[in-house]
Design an enzyme around this catalytic site. Structure first.
Site, PDB file in Angstrom:
ATOM      1  N   GLU A  45      11.064   5.133   6.960  1.00  0.00           N
ATOM      2  CA  GLU A  45       9.904   4.721   7.748  1.00  0.00           C
ATOM      3  C   GLU A  45      10.354   4.376   9.163  1.00  0.00           C
ATOM      4  O   GLU A  45      11.384   3.747   9.368  1.00  0.00           O
ATOM      5  CB  GLU A  45       9.234   3.507   7.098  1.00  0.00           C
ATOM      6  CG  GLU A  45       7.988   3.036   7.831  1.00  0.00           C
ATOM      7  CD  GLU A  45       7.311   1.836   7.166  1.00  0.00           C
ATOM      8  OE1 GLU A  45       6.110   1.638   7.402  1.00  0.00           O
ATOM      9  OE2 GLU A  45       7.995   1.101   6.420  1.00  0.00           O
ATOM     10  N   LYS A 115      -0.392   6.224   6.801  1.00  0.00           N
ATOM     11  CA  LYS A 115      -0.266   5.072   5.897  1.00  0.00           C
ATOM     12  C   LYS A 115      -1.636   4.508   5.557  1.00  0.00           C
ATOM     13  O   LYS A 115      -2.411   4.120   6.441  1.00  0.00           O
ATOM     14  CB  LYS A 115       0.602   4.009   6.569  1.00  0.00           C
ATOM     15  CG  LYS A 115       1.046   2.862   5.671  1.00  0.00           C
ATOM     16  CD  LYS A 115       2.031   1.982   6.439  1.00  0.00           C
ATOM     17  CE  LYS A 115       2.681   0.922   5.584  1.00  0.00           C
ATOM     18  NZ  LYS A 115       3.684   0.150   6.356  1.00  0.00           N
ATOM     19  N   CYS A 157       5.773   2.897   2.412  1.00  0.00           N
ATOM     20  CA  CYS A 157       6.107   1.484   2.275  1.00  0.00           C
ATOM     21  C   CYS A 157       5.063   0.692   1.485  1.00  0.00           C
ATOM     22  O   CYS A 157       5.032   0.744   0.265  1.00  0.00           O
ATOM     23  CB  CYS A 157       6.338   0.880   3.659  1.00  0.00           C
ATOM     24  SG  CYS A 157       7.284  -0.671   3.628  1.00  0.00           S
TER      25      CYS A 157
END
Length: 279
Positions: A45, A115, A157
């Site tokens: 990331e 995301k 994440c």
């Protein structure tokens, strides 16, 4: 490439304040992984930028013309690999996103994942971080097909904390879930491995995470420990906090054996409950 098995590489690289140096470092590590036989390579990331709300706008790029995507496309083509470009800050239509791109062996763009779940936490006395102060959430599930070999689902994440996302990917035929991520020194030791094993075991899929290497001098200190977990819930490859490459064979025959031995996929009570994809 074997239909039943392929090699995955996770690049746990150091990330500094120079975007140009970050891209050069990524390219070198990509080549090393490809030279050692990796078919699929994943960066961490925010591999081109320090991780922090104060950096995202400065380092953000448009996907079509940004230097990071041009470098990723070139690296995938030169090394003839599938490449998941961790994530980068993206600017699109006046908004900022935390975005992962996927590139094929011909250098073509295969998928884009923005995301979905933004990292907004507040643990008194330890860490407060609010991605939503500057970033916008994505609204789409993202997967790609490695030829005839394997369907791969992508999250970034904090997406890993949401079991429903992984369940939908598994229902849609994904056998490997990739999560470029940067857990911190509070949540990392507590939850990083636990979440990976949970997502893998619940869905009988491989789960892999790629973290930046740890830098104690950074404003946000990453946990590291990039890992691969099998459908049995076993950590089959991992590392510590330093720069490294994690390799693992993704064995789809092994996956099928586990699913046949413990056939939860066919034992779910869809007459009582279900997880439904809305888009």
């Amino acid at each position: 490439m074997s239909i039943a098995k392929f090699k995955l590489a996770l690049l746990q690289i150091a990330v500094g304040t120079s975007k140009a140096e970050n891209l050069l470092r990524a390219s070198r590590f990509i080549k090393e992984a490809a030279d050692k036989g990796a078919h699929l390579v994943t960066l961490p990331e925010c591999f081109n930028s320090p991780y922090g709300t104060g950096y995202f706008a400065e380092y953000a790029e448009q996907l079509e013309t940004g230097e990071s995507c041009l470098a990723l496309s070139a690296a995938a083509k030169e090394n003839k690999i599938y490449l998941v470009g961790g994530s980068i800050p993206e600017k699109k239509d006046g908004k900022l996103y935390n975005t992962s791109t996927v590139w094929g062996p011909d250098g073509g763009l295969l998928a884009v994942h923005r995301k979905v779940h933004l990292f907004d936490i507040d643990i008194p006395g330890k860490i407060r971080f609010q991605e939503s102060e500057i970033l916008n959430p994505g609204k789409e599930f993202t997967s790609f097909q490695m030829g005839d070999v394997c369907k791969v689902g992508i999250g970034i994440c904090y997406d890993m904390r949401f079991a429903e996302l992984a369940q939908i990917y598994a229902q849609n035929g994904c056998k490997l879930l990739l999560y470029p991520g940067a857990f911190n020194m509070t949540t990392g030791p507590a939850h990083w491995e636990l979440l990976q094993r949970g997502r893998a075991l619940d869905n009988q899929v491989y789960v892999a995470t790629a973290s930046p290497a740890r830098s104690e001098s950074s404003s946000y200190v990453a946990w590291g420990h990039s890992s691969v977990v099998s459908p049995w819930g076993e950590v089959i490859a991992t590392t510590d906090e330093k720069e490294s490459i994690v390799y693992a064979d993704i064995d789809l025959d092994h996956l099928q054996q586990i699913r046949s031995q413990i056939p939860v996929t066919h034992q779910r009570r869809s007459d009582m409950y279900e997880v439904v994809q809305k888009n």
